[in-house]
Design an enzyme around this catalytic site. Structure first.
Site, mmCIF file in Angstrom:
data_model
loop_
_atom_site.group_PDB
_atom_site.id
_atom_site.type_symbol
_atom_site.label_atom_id
_atom_site.label_comp_id
_atom_site.label_asym_id
_atom_site.label_seq_id
_atom_site.Cartn_x
_atom_site.Cartn_y
_atom_site.Cartn_z
ATOM 1 N N GLU A 109 -0.066 4.927 -4.183
ATOM 2 C CA GLU A 109 -0.733 6.167 -3.797
ATOM 3 C C GLU A 109 -2.133 5.902 -3.251
ATOM 4 O O GLU A 109 -2.562 6.512 -2.273
ATOM 5 C CB GLU A 109 -0.807 7.102 -5.000
ATOM 6 C CG GLU A 109 0.508 7.674 -5.417
ATOM 7 C CD GLU A 109 1.183 8.421 -4.273
ATOM 8 O OE1 GLU A 109 0.512 9.235 -3.614
ATOM 9 O OE2 GLU A 109 2.370 8.177 -4.041
ATOM 10 N N ASP B 243 3.474 0.431 0.585
ATOM 11 C CA ASP B 243 4.060 -0.598 -0.286
ATOM 12 C C ASP B 243 3.297 -1.907 -0.130
ATOM 13 O O ASP B 243 2.936 -2.570 -1.112
ATOM 14 C CB ASP B 243 5.528 -0.828 0.070
ATOM 15 C CG ASP B 243 6.442 0.271 -0.447
ATOM 16 O OD1 ASP B 243 5.983 1.103 -1.255
ATOM 17 O OD2 ASP B 243 7.620 0.301 -0.039
#
Length: 320
Positions: A128, A189
């Site tokens: 996040e 990611d």
């Protein structure tokens, strides 16, 4: 002895592949692909954060909130983020987390309870933080300006437009919503793994958490958030993460896997969540059953061999 990766594959050029340059890289720099200033991004995020908190129930326990905030702020310090973060815990059973533009970040209680180790929680939070650091919201809003996009919450599990609209509506956000492109999710990611690694966590925990969730869903369908069941992590996403770990993250002899504090906070949260469910059940006039903790012997007298004298087993933390 741990084998070190080939130094020729590790780039020290200040690019997003250079782990040593984290914090000094131009990952989220404003350019032709982003029309919004940082001040505008923070102001917009603050406005929608107020809507989120007006329509969501937050966990107020100071021990839990302080712990989650501390984990998050440590990751932020080891990231490329250019804005301060405000991190809070939402009282929700869904295994999820989301961040708004400008560093307003919310972690669902269901995510904390689903994680088995601190490194797994840190991996999701790092993903996040990477979304915010790379300014994916304003970059995608710039791309979709023709559609007059109002805001784009960054939701960890992704998901289709239908799910996203329902989630946005439930949080009081504008219904106009686009899920992130594959490129942005891959970049989150990629950067998130670097941030958790730099903070001292085992990056493999991020991949392991995905695999555990997939296994759980296969064993008992419907136990996870809708976004997980409809858009599970793809094998190539896991493969790309494993490749990054082997290629650009130098191996270390020690990583942070978990801590006793994580176990204590998780147990505390579980206790609070269970009490909340009991109150909710009573409010809905449903009967509640309580199992007695005491048994009796054949003569009807209390049996002293059972009850609270049973040993409690604790998982040993071998990471220290």
């Amino acid at each position: 002895m741990i084998e070190q990766p080939d130094d020729s594959r590790v780039k020290h050029d200040g690019s997003k592949n250079d782990v040593n340059a984290i914090g000094n890289r131009k990952v989220g720099s404003r350019g032709l692909g982003d029309w919004y200033s940082l001040d505008t991004e923070v102001r917009m995020g603050k406005e929608y954060a107020q809507q989120v908190e007006a329509s969501s129930k937050l966990v107020q326990d100071p021990v839990i909130t302080e712990y989650v905030n501390r984990i998050g702020q440590n990751l932020v310090r080891n990231s490329d983020a250019q804005v301060p973060f405000t991190i809070k815990v939402v009282d929700s059973d869904e295994v999820n987390a989301f961040a708004l533009p400008g560093g307003f970040f919310y972690v669902n209680s269901g995510l904390i309870l689903a994680a088995d180790e601190e490194a797994e929680l840190a991996g999701v939070m790092a993903h996040e933080i990477a979304h915010v650091a790379a300014r994916h919201a304003t970059r995608q809003m710039t791309r979709a300006q023709w559609a007059n996009i109002g805001t784009i919450p960054l939701i960890f599990v992704g998901g289709g437009i239908g799910y996203a609209i329902r989630s946005a509506a439930g949080l009081g956000l504008p219904l106009t919503f686009l899920s992130f492109s594959r490129g942005f999710e891959s970049e989150a990611d990629y950067l998130g793994l670097q941030y958790m690694y730099k903070a001292g966590y085992d990056p493999n925990a991020f991949v392991q958490f995905f695999e555990k969730l997939q296994a759980r869903e296969k064993k008992k369908p419907g136990t996870l958030a809708k976004a997980f069941s409809t858009h599970p992590p793809t094998p190539d996403r896991i493969a790309h993460s494993q490749d990054e770990i082997a290629r650009i993250l130098p191996a270390r002899q020690q990583y942070i896997i978990t801590t006793s504090e994580f176990d204590e906070v998780k147990a505390r949260l579980a206790s609070i969540e269970n009490r909340r469910r009991v109150v909710d059940d009573k409010a809905s006039n449903k009967p509640s059953l309580r199992r007695t903790a005491q048994t009796t012997d054949k003569n009807g007298s209390p049996d002293s061999s059972s009850g609270d004298d049973r040993p409690t087993l604790h998982r040993r933390d071998d990471s220290n």
